[in-house]
Design a protein around this motif. Structure first.
Motif, PDB file in Angstrom:
ATOM      1  N   PHE A   1       0.665  -1.456  -0.127  1.00  0.00           N
ATOM      2  CA  PHE A   1      -0.063  -0.110   0.054  1.00  0.00           C
ATOM      3  C   PHE A   1       0.845   1.286   0.068  1.00  0.00           C
ATOM      4  O   PHE A   1       1.670   1.434   0.848  1.00  0.00           O
ATOM      5  N   THR A   2       0.459   2.194  -0.957  1.00  0.00           N
ATOM      6  CA  THR A   2       1.471   3.363  -1.044  1.00  0.00           C
ATOM      7  C   THR A   2       0.499   4.554  -0.410  1.00  0.00           C
ATOM      8  O   THR A   2      -0.825   4.535  -0.346  1.00  0.00           O
ATOM      9  N   LEU A   3       1.052   5.690   0.065  1.00  0.00           N
ATOM     10  CA  LEU A   3       0.542   6.852   0.510  1.00  0.00           C
ATOM     11  C   LEU A   3      -0.365   7.400  -0.553  1.00  0.00           C
ATOM     12  O   LEU A   3      -1.657   7.759  -0.205  1.00  0.00           O
ATOM     13  N   CYS A   4      -0.140   7.339  -1.798  1.00  0.00           N
ATOM     14  CA  CYS A   4      -0.919   7.757  -2.745  1.00  0.00           C
ATOM     15  C   CYS A   4      -2.417   7.036  -2.806  1.00  0.00           C
ATOM     16  O   CYS A   4      -3.446   7.679  -3.098  1.00  0.00           O
ATOM     17  N   GLN A   5      -2.225   5.991  -2.652  1.00  0.00           N
ATOM     18  CA  GLN A   5      -3.366   4.871  -2.819  1.00  0.00           C
ATOM     19  C   GLN A   5      -4.510   5.228  -1.708  1.00  0.00           C
ATOM     20  O   GLN A   5      -5.669   5.356  -1.840  1.00  0.00           O
ATOM     21  N   GLN A   6      -3.835   5.532  -0.376  1.00  0.00           N
ATOM     22  CA  GLN A   6      -4.606   5.725   0.705  1.00  0.00           C
ATOM     23  C   GLN A   6      -5.313   7.140   0.658  1.00  0.00           C
ATOM     24  O   GLN A   6      -6.440   7.191   0.901  1.00  0.00           O
ATOM     25  N   VAL A   7      -4.403   8.219   0.103  1.00  0.00           N
ATOM     26  CA  VAL A   7      -4.972   9.612   0.161  1.00  0.00           C
ATOM     27  C   VAL A   7      -6.225   9.292  -1.074  1.00  0.00           C
ATOM     28  O   VAL A   7      -7.391   9.929  -0.830  1.00  0.00           O
ATOM     29  N   THR A   8      -5.687   8.772  -2.212  1.00  0.00           N
ATOM     30  CA  THR A   8      -6.824   8.858  -3.312  1.00  0.00           C
ATOM     31  C   THR A   8      -8.170   8.066  -3.031  1.00  0.00           C
ATOM     32  O   THR A   8      -9.292   8.381  -3.119  1.00  0.00           O
ATOM     33  N   LEU A   9      -8.076   6.742  -2.274  1.00  0.00           N
ATOM     34  CA  LEU A   9      -9.078   6.018  -2.154  1.00  0.00           C
ATOM     35  C   LEU A   9      -9.981   6.409  -0.953  1.00  0.00           C
ATOM     36  O   LEU A   9     -11.251   6.653  -1.070  1.00  0.00           O
ATOM     37  N   ILE A  10      -9.522   7.140   0.358  1.00  0.00           N
ATOM     38  CA  ILE A  10     -10.052   7.910   1.196  1.00  0.00           C
ATOM     39  C   ILE A  10     -10.850   9.109   0.673  1.00  0.00           C
ATOM     40  O   ILE A  10     -11.990   9.432   0.873  1.00  0.00           O
ATOM     41  N   GLY A  11     -10.142   9.826  -0.205  1.00  0.00           N
ATOM     42  CA  GLY A  11     -10.663  10.819  -1.064  1.00  0.00           C
ATOM     43  C   GLY A  11     -11.924  10.559  -1.794  1.00  0.00           C
ATOM     44  O   GLY A  11     -12.815  11.068  -2.008  1.00  0.00           O
ATOM     45  N   SER A  12     -11.620   9.503  -2.492  1.00  0.00           N
ATOM     46  CA  SER A  12     -13.043   8.835  -3.348  1.00  0.00           C
ATOM     47  C   SER A  12     -14.197   8.720  -2.403  1.00  0.00           C
ATOM     48  O   SER A  12     -15.372   8.930  -2.658  1.00  0.00           O
ATOM     49  N   GLY A  13     -13.720   8.079  -1.114  1.00  0.00           N
ATOM     50  CA  GLY A  13     -14.824   7.908  -0.283  1.00  0.00           C
ATOM     51  C   GLY A  13     -15.571   8.924   0.340  1.00  0.00           C
ATOM     52  O   GLY A  13     -16.775   8.926   0.679  1.00  0.00           O
TER      53      GLY A  13
ATOM     54  N   GLY B   1     -17.760   1.988  -0.130  1.00  0.00           N
ATOM     55  CA  GLY B   1     -17.971   2.886   1.031  1.00  0.00           C
ATOM     56  C   GLY B   1     -17.853   4.183   1.096  1.00  0.00           C
ATOM     57  O   GLY B   1     -17.129   4.918   0.104  1.00  0.00           O
ATOM     58  N   ASP B   2     -17.814   4.912   2.259  1.00  0.00           N
ATOM     59  CA  ASP B   2     -17.385   6.219   2.406  1.00  0.00           C
ATOM     60  C   ASP B   2     -16.123   6.370   2.874  1.00  0.00           C
ATOM     61  O   ASP B   2     -15.325   5.187   2.804  1.00  0.00           O
ATOM     62  N   ALA B   3     -15.739   7.393   3.181  1.00  0.00           N
ATOM     63  CA  ALA B   3     -14.266   7.518   3.659  1.00  0.00           C
ATOM     64  C   ALA B   3     -13.759   6.898   4.686  1.00  0.00           C
ATOM     65  O   ALA B   3     -12.637   6.487   4.638  1.00  0.00           O
ATOM     66  N   LEU B   4     -14.566   6.832   5.810  1.00  0.00           N
ATOM     67  CA  LEU B   4     -14.171   5.777   7.014  1.00  0.00           C
ATOM     68  C   LEU B   4     -14.031   4.464   6.402  1.00  0.00           C
ATOM     69  O   LEU B   4     -13.082   3.745   6.910  1.00  0.00           O
ATOM     70  N   TYR B   5     -14.666   4.119   5.510  1.00  0.00           N
ATOM     71  CA  TYR B   5     -14.669   2.697   5.113  1.00  0.00           C
ATOM     72  C   TYR B   5     -13.221   2.264   4.580  1.00  0.00           C
ATOM     73  O   TYR B   5     -12.756   1.445   4.889  1.00  0.00           O
ATOM     74  N   TYR B   6     -12.883   3.199   3.611  1.00  0.00           N
ATOM     75  CA  TYR B   6     -11.420   2.946   3.258  1.00  0.00           C
ATOM     76  C   TYR B   6     -10.294   3.100   4.186  1.00  0.00           C
ATOM     77  O   TYR B   6      -9.349   2.454   4.085  1.00  0.00           O
ATOM     78  N   ALA B   7     -10.596   4.162   5.148  1.00  0.00           N
ATOM     79  CA  ALA B   7      -9.683   4.297   5.968  1.00  0.00           C
ATOM     80  C   ALA B   7      -9.522   2.875   7.017  1.00  0.00           C
ATOM     81  O   ALA B   7      -8.407   2.631   7.436  1.00  0.00           O
ATOM     82  N   ASN B   8     -10.604   2.425   7.477  1.00  0.00           N
ATOM     83  CA  ASN B   8     -10.710   1.337   8.225  1.00  0.00           C
ATOM     84  C   ASN B   8     -10.192   0.188   7.506  1.00  0.00           C
ATOM     85  O   ASN B   8      -9.487  -0.671   7.693  1.00  0.00           O
ATOM     86  N   TYR B   9     -10.376   0.191   6.124  1.00  0.00           N
ATOM     87  CA  TYR B   9      -9.527  -0.958   5.325  1.00  0.00           C
ATOM     88  C   TYR B   9      -8.167  -0.792   5.198  1.00  0.00           C
ATOM     89  O   TYR B   9      -7.572  -1.868   5.569  1.00  0.00           O
ATOM     90  N   PHE B  10      -7.626   0.361   5.099  1.00  0.00           N
ATOM     91  CA  PHE B  10      -6.014   0.378   5.007  1.00  0.00           C
ATOM     92  C   PHE B  10      -5.413  -0.036   6.611  1.00  0.00           C
ATOM     93  O   PHE B  10      -4.677  -0.434   6.818  1.00  0.00           O
ATOM     94  N   ALA B  11      -6.216   0.352   7.702  1.00  0.00           N
ATOM     95  CA  ALA B  11      -5.873   0.566   8.776  1.00  0.00           C
ATOM     96  C   ALA B  11      -5.890  -1.124   9.451  1.00  0.00           C
ATOM     97  O   ALA B  11      -4.976  -1.548   9.823  1.00  0.00           O
ATOM     98  N   ASP B  12      -6.885  -1.701   8.831  1.00  0.00           N
ATOM     99  CA  ASP B  12      -6.931  -3.281   9.015  1.00  0.00           C
ATOM    100  C   ASP B  12      -5.803  -3.900   8.232  1.00  0.00           C
ATOM    101  O   ASP B  12      -5.313  -4.971   8.811  1.00  0.00           O
TER     102      ASP B  12
END
Length: 268
Positions: A27-39, A203-214
């Motif tokens: 996982f890259t920082l760009c992926q996390q920023v982009t997907l959470i932003g998508s949510g 999902g929403d932004a928290l959905y993706y943030a939780n996905y990356f945290a897990d």
């Protein structure tokens, strides 16, 4: 894969455009920023529509609560009491199971069990109740001299409400209503914890943030990214409401206009 490729693949994934499969490793920082932003698209959708629709219902409920008619006043008071007196998460819980029951009655109600409509309805009713209480307080604070002056000029009924009562109510309520708008957008994160499903992992932004945290076992990257997005949303809300506040008070001298400002609370 470059960061630009990642943005093209995942920027609109939460609404069904782009790469369907989520990244599984490296996982890259760009992926996390982009997907959470998508949510965040969904969080903005929930917050903006609930706020817009809730504004009109809140105005009607506030007028109902201020009405001398018992048939208008009591339903308005109970509506405000129920939605302000119960936690928002419990409202999501009961609404979801109520919508599931309606779904069994007729397929017409199928959409109610989906987050895009069911969760939106709950947020809409909740913010309408809180905003109605704010508007009611503003109605009670309108100077009697303004109303007497309106009567003296021959205003009555709808013209009086549109030209005198409603604008004055908004001017008095606007700072508190700005806070309600901010709290509403923050409350959209609760949709993730409710029973309303995220269809096809959209999902929403928290959905993706939780996905990356897990997946990374490191919550100190995705959750701060999520917080930054909401800080940006908060700043945008404050700026937009400040413009509206300036418009509402355009008749006043610049030196005495009330201002909507960002005032971070360092000590509470």
């Amino acid at each position: 894969m470059s960061c630009w490729d990642t943005v093209q693949m995942y920027a609109f994934r939460s609404i069904g455009y782009g790469e369907r499969l989520l990244p599984r490793e490296d996982f890259t920082l760009c992926q996390q920023v982009t997907l959470i932003g998508s949510g965040m698209i969904w969080n903005v959708y929930f917050g903006a529509l609930a706020l817009l629709l809730g504004f009109f219902l809140a105005t009607a409920v506030a007028m109902g609560k201020a009405s001398p008619s018992r048939w208008l006043r009591k339903p308005s008071e109970w509506f405000i009491f129920v939605f302000r007196g119960s936690p928002l998460f419990i409202q999501f819980f009961f609404a979801y199971f109520a919508f599931l029951s309606l779904k069994q009655v007729s397929p017409v109600f199928d959409a109610l069990s989906a987050a895009w409509l069911g969760a939106l309805i709950v947020l809409f009713l909740n913010t309408a109740a809180y905003s109605a209480e704010i508007f009611y307080g503003a109605l009670q604070s309108i100077p009697k001299g303004d109303m007497e002056a309106a009567d003296a000029y021959g205003f009555s009924g709808w013209p009086k409400f549109r030209k005198i009562t409603w604008p004055t109510m908004l001017r008095l309520a606007w700072p508190a209503y700005t806070n309600e708008a901010i709290f509403l957008f923050h409350a959209t994160t609760l949709v993730f914890f409710t029973g309303f499903p995220a269809w096809q992992q959209r999902g929403d932004a928290l959905y993706y943030a939780n996905y990356f945290a897990d997946k990374t076992f490191n919550p100190f990257v995705p959750y701060p990214i999520l917080a930054v997005y909401f800080i940006v949303i908060t700043l945008i809300i404050i700026a937009l409401f400040a413009l509206a506040n300036r418009r509402l008070n355009r008749h006043l001298p610049r030196a005495v206009r009330p201002r909507v400002k960002l005032r971070p609370m360092l000590i509470r």
